[in-house]
Structures are given as C-alpha cells and as structure tokens.
Scaffold this motif. Structure first.
Motif, PDB file in Angstrom:
ATOM      1  N   ARG A   1      18.291 -25.748  17.932  1.00 45.74           N
ATOM      2  CA  ARG A   1      18.644 -26.388  16.660  1.00 45.74           C
ATOM      3  C   ARG A   1      18.346 -27.877  16.634  1.00 45.74           C
ATOM      4  O   ARG A   1      18.726 -28.573  15.682  1.00 45.74           O
ATOM      5  CB  ARG A   1      20.106 -26.107  16.285  1.00 45.74           C
TER       6      ARG A   1
ATOM      7  N   GLU B   1      16.198  -8.068  11.146  1.00 53.06           N
ATOM      8  CA  GLU B   1      17.347  -7.919  10.251  1.00 53.06           C
ATOM      9  C   GLU B   1      17.758  -6.458  10.134  1.00 53.06           C
ATOM     10  O   GLU B   1      18.955  -6.132  10.146  1.00 53.06           O
ATOM     11  CB  GLU B   1      16.997  -8.500   8.868  1.00 53.06           C
TER      12      GLU B   1
ATOM     13  N   ASP C   1      26.543 -14.784  15.776  1.00 52.59           N
ATOM     14  CA  ASP C   1      25.293 -15.504  16.031  1.00 52.59           C
ATOM     15  C   ASP C   1      24.598 -14.960  17.277  1.00 52.59           C
ATOM     16  O   ASP C   1      23.370 -14.819  17.300  1.00 52.59           O
ATOM     17  CB  ASP C   1      25.557 -17.008  16.201  1.00 52.59           C
TER      18      ASP C   1
ATOM     19  N   ALA D   1      14.247 -22.378   7.870  1.00 53.27           N
ATOM     20  CA  ALA D   1      15.601 -21.991   8.260  1.00 53.27           C
ATOM     21  C   ALA D   1      16.143 -23.028   9.217  1.00 53.27           C
ATOM     22  O   ALA D   1      15.381 -23.709   9.915  1.00 53.27           O
ATOM     23  CB  ALA D   1      15.602 -20.603   8.913  1.00 53.27           C
ATOM     24  N   GLU D   2      17.472 -23.159   9.252  1.00 50.28           N
ATOM     25  CA  GLU D   2      18.107 -24.143  10.128  1.00 50.28           C
ATOM     26  C   GLU D   2      18.194 -23.651  11.571  1.00 50.28           C
ATOM     27  O   GLU D   2      18.212 -24.434  12.504  1.00 50.28           O
ATOM     28  CB  GLU D   2      19.512 -24.458   9.612  1.00 50.28           C
ATOM     29  N   HIS D   3      18.257 -22.313  11.733  1.00 47.21           N
ATOM     30  CA  HIS D   3      18.413 -21.769  13.072  1.00 47.21           C
ATOM     31  C   HIS D   3      18.061 -20.280  13.052  1.00 47.21           C
ATOM     32  O   HIS D   3      17.817 -19.697  11.983  1.00 47.21           O
ATOM     33  CB  HIS D   3      19.837 -21.974  13.596  1.00 47.21           C
TER      34      HIS D   3
ATOM     35  N   PRO E   1      19.843 -17.393  13.687  1.00 41.81           N
ATOM     36  CA  PRO E   1      20.667 -16.442  12.923  1.00 41.81           C
ATOM     37  C   PRO E   1      20.370 -16.475  11.427  1.00 41.81           C
ATOM     38  O   PRO E   1      20.310 -15.423  10.782  1.00 41.81           O
ATOM     39  CB  PRO E   1      22.093 -16.896  13.236  1.00 41.81           C
ATOM     40  N   GLU E   2      20.183 -17.662  10.868  1.00 48.90           N
ATOM     41  CA  GLU E   2      19.869 -17.757   9.446  1.00 48.90           C
ATOM     42  C   GLU E   2      18.522 -17.109   9.141  1.00 48.90           C
ATOM     43  O   GLU E   2      18.358 -16.435   8.112  1.00 48.90           O
ATOM     44  CB  GLU E   2      19.858 -19.219   8.998  1.00 48.90           C
ATOM     45  N   ALA E   3      17.552 -17.309  10.035  1.00 49.56           N
ATOM     46  CA  ALA E   3      16.233 -16.712   9.835  1.00 49.56           C
ATOM     47  C   ALA E   3      16.305 -15.196   9.853  1.00 49.56           C
ATOM     48  O   ALA E   3      15.638 -14.516   9.059  1.00 49.56           O
ATOM     49  CB  ALA E   3      15.263 -17.207  10.917  1.00 49.56           C
TER      50      ALA E   3
ATOM     51  N   VAL F   1      18.897 -13.143   9.079  1.00 52.10           N
ATOM     52  CA  VAL F   1      19.561 -12.530   7.928  1.00 52.10           C
ATOM     53  C   VAL F   1      18.831 -12.819   6.617  1.00 52.10           C
ATOM     54  O   VAL F   1      18.951 -12.058   5.649  1.00 52.10           O
ATOM     55  CB  VAL F   1      21.036 -12.978   7.806  1.00 52.10           C
ATOM     56  N   GLY F   2      18.057 -13.907   6.577  1.00 44.46           N
ATOM     57  CA  GLY F   2      17.376 -14.282   5.342  1.00 44.46           C
ATOM     58  C   GLY F   2      15.896 -13.986   5.309  1.00 44.46           C
ATOM     59  O   GLY F   2      15.291 -13.914   4.244  1.00 44.46           O
TER      60      GLY F   2
END
Length: 398
Positions: free
Chosen positions: A14, A317, A328, A366-368, A370-372, A374-375
């Motif tokens: 991060r 995902e 996470d 994405a910021e990190h 986990p965000e990548a 799920v999104g």
C-alpha cells in the motif's frame, strides 16, 4: 544503460514506489521520489501495480468469443463429458476459423492484464494435430505480448480415441509444452492404462503434466491418489497439475484434509475456476495443508457454457465469493491464486515485482489488493517487459 522509471506505483504493501526497468527487467524497486527532467518516466499516478495475471487454464481452440452467438445446449440427462464433447464437435464445424476465434479470446485476456497463460489444445484421433498447428501459429504471432504454454489435451480420451497416444507424443515434438489427460476412470474407464500413457510421455519428453479431472466423489479421490503416487514415483513433484478436481469438493472435511496432505506431499498443483454448477475444491482447506491452488477461466463462451470474460481479477472475486472469503487476508489469498500461485504452478521464471523479475505488470485503479479483488476495476494499463501493450480495454499492436 537507459532506464525507464515507473514512478508513484502503489504496491501490495500500500506504499508508493518507483520501479526501475531496463531491457525488459526490473533492476530496482525504491520508495517513490521526485524525478528529474530528462529521465524516461511513466507515471503510475498512485494506481495499484501488480504482477501480470496468470491465466492457468483456458482453451484457445474452442471459444466462440467475438463470433456469432452460439446458444447453449444442455445435456440430456445431467452433466456428461462425452455428450459435451459431441456438442463441441458439432459447434466447431460451423464456427469461424479457429485462428480468428483464438485471437479474439487472446486479446480479451491481454486487455485485462493476463501476461502468462496455459492453454489446453485438442490433440486426439478426432482432430489429429490440426488444432495444435493453428494455435502454435497464434502463439508465435503474439509472442511479444504474452507468454503461452500449450498442453496437448486428449479431449476425446486417450484409450477411446484410436491413435491418440502416438499423436500426443508427436504433439510434444511439434512444440506443445505439456502432456494432458482427461478423466482416466470415468471417460477411458482404465486409470492405470490412461496414466501409463500420460506419464510415459512426460518422462520420455521431459515435460510437465496437467490432467483434466471432472470425476466426482470417491472416484475422483481415487484417481487423485493414483496421480499422486505416479508423481512421487517418478520424482515429478512440482511438475504436475490437476485441473478442476471436482471430487475434492464432494468429500467431508476430514477426508478432504487427508487427501490434501497427499497432494501437498506430491507437489501437485490444483486448478479451480470455482464453477457455479459444480462442487469445487475447498480452496482454504487445501491452502492450509500446503497445496498450491491456482486458477484459470477454463471455457469462454463455448460449447460447455456461455460465460467467461477472460478477467483473472474477476476470477479471483468469483473464487473469493464462492469460498466465503471476507477478510482482507482472505481476499489477498484469492488474489494470490491468480498471480503468484499460478506462477508457481506454471513454473514461471522472473515473476513478481522485485529486482531481477520481468517487467510484466498491470496498473489498476485501486488503493490495495482487497479493493481490487472485490471491485475488479476496468481501464487497466498493461505492461509487457516495460512496454505498454494494452490500455483502456484495448490491445495496442506493436
């Protein structure tokens, strides 16, 4: 030495880093700092930078993606591999040229960030070596955009399709990288004879093996144990994969854990795409026992199902969703399955974001991690050996 600096890249920890690339390789990874004028700089602008995705199991020769829509035809009495193979032969006889279909699918995958791929290609008495010849040519055409391993895959069986053992051996000589197999017990009805052919060719040619296994329950578990035994006997630990392994998902936890220990000891990797219409291997349980689990799209809009988008981040995902991954750490495990674990299964050299690795990476908004997962954001920038090869969902021809 002319170095390109990929600045302001957010890594999995991060934090922002600068990635120094020379001659297609990463030569340094350093904390981000202001760059002086005159340097060759690519601004990643705070996007998440990850290694290129590993598409560990796909079929370049059988997809209809990009062509006319082919309605799905259900089996007459539940899922049946023999019947699906027959449907596939009928559909492919009416489809667009194989090279066109393969390229459509290949560019779809590259546009999402896949830079390493293993594709199974039909080699058996029904098609001979024609499909392999076509896909070998496509592989050569795209050699500067993606690295591809090809598996000689006996879709119509080894024993039931006359001449297939000889064709599989010849396929390796032509340029196929691995030997494949298909449901030794349920399709060919002879586990020993089927595996005799697969492992004899692997030993003779010095190649790895990747065996399709749709067999469920105790039958699937028995076949897995036989593959484990062959692998250990030949000292092929780390050189064998079992794709699908549906039967592992049918076993109670204690039985699954017991066979997982055998798989781990044999160094066999398990491929799952977490299909929605089958049981699938218990990912968390297998990983906890030391089994390397990797993934692939498998079929994309072909005779087996109409789904598939070639996006390995979305596949992560799907795996996480179907496995009940929420934390996470869980989501990072799903991401590992489509990146580092895939690289291990395919025995890739120079994989990752570190000094000495190939400069094959993807920038994601994405910021990190986990965000990548799920999104699975789109509009990614894809770099092969430091060259931009895809942007905004489009492959850039070199």
């Amino acid at each position: 030495m002319t170095t390109t600096i990929f600045t302001n890249a957010r890594l999995a920890n991060r934090e922002l880093h600068d990635i120094h690339v020379d001659n297609g390789r990463i030569v340094a990874v350093q904390p981000a700092q202001p760059q002086s004028n005159g340097q060759a700089v690519v601004d990643i602008a705070g996007d998440l930078l990850v290694p290129g995705f590993v598409e560990g199991h796909i079929h370049l020769d059988t997809s209809f993606y990009g062509g006319k829509w082919v309605p799905h035809r259900p089996c007459t009495n539940g899922f049946d591999v023999h019947e699906r193979v027959a449907f596939q032969a009928e559909n492919m006889a009416k489809a667009e040229p194989m090279a066109t279909r393969a390229i459509n699918q290949l560019e779809l995958c590259i546009s999402h960030g896949t830079l390493q791929m293993r594709s199974h290609v039909m080699v058996d008495g029904s098609v001979g070596l024609k499909s392999l010849e076509t896909i070998l040519a496509v592989k050569e055409q795209y050699r500067d955009l993606i690295d591809i391993q090809l598996v000689a895959f006996p879709q119509s069986g080894i024993l039931k399709s006359p001449g297939t053992p000889e064709l599989l051996d010849e396929a390796i000589g032509m340029g196929a990288d691995l030997i494949g197999g298909l449901d030794p017990a349920s399709f060919d009805r002879d586990v020993k004879a089927h595996l005799d052919v697969v492992f004899a060719i692997a030993e003779k040619r010095g190649v790895d093996a990747d065996i399709h296994l749709h067999e469920g329950g105790s039958m699937g578990a028995f076949t897995i144990e036989e593959i484990c035994a062959r692998t250990e006997a030949l000292g092929m630990q780390g050189h064998v994969a079992i794709s699908h392994a549906y039967g592992l998902g049918d076993l109670p936890p204690d039985a699954a854990r017991k066979i997982a220990a055998k798989i781990a000891r044999s160094g066999i990797s398990i491929m799952t795409n977490a299909p929605g219409h089958h049981s699938f291997p218990p990912v968390a349980l297998l990983r906890s026992e030391g089994v390397n689990v990797f993934s692939g799209s498998d079929n994309i809009r072909d005779s087996w199902w109409p789904y598939g988008d070639g996006d390995m981040l979305r596949r992560a995902e799907i795996i996480g969703y179907r496995s009940g991954f929420f934390t996470d750490a869980d989501l990072e495990a799903a991401f590992d399955i489509v990146t580092t674990a895939g690289a291990k299964a395919l025995r890739l050299e120079g994989y990752g974001i570190e000094a000495g690795a190939k400069a094959d990476f993807v920038a994601i908004k994405a910021e990190h991690v986990p965000e990548a997962v799920v999104g699975f954001p789109g509009n990614r920038r894809v770099f092969k050996e430091g060259r931009l090869v895809a942007d905004g969902g489009k492959v850039l021809k070199q």
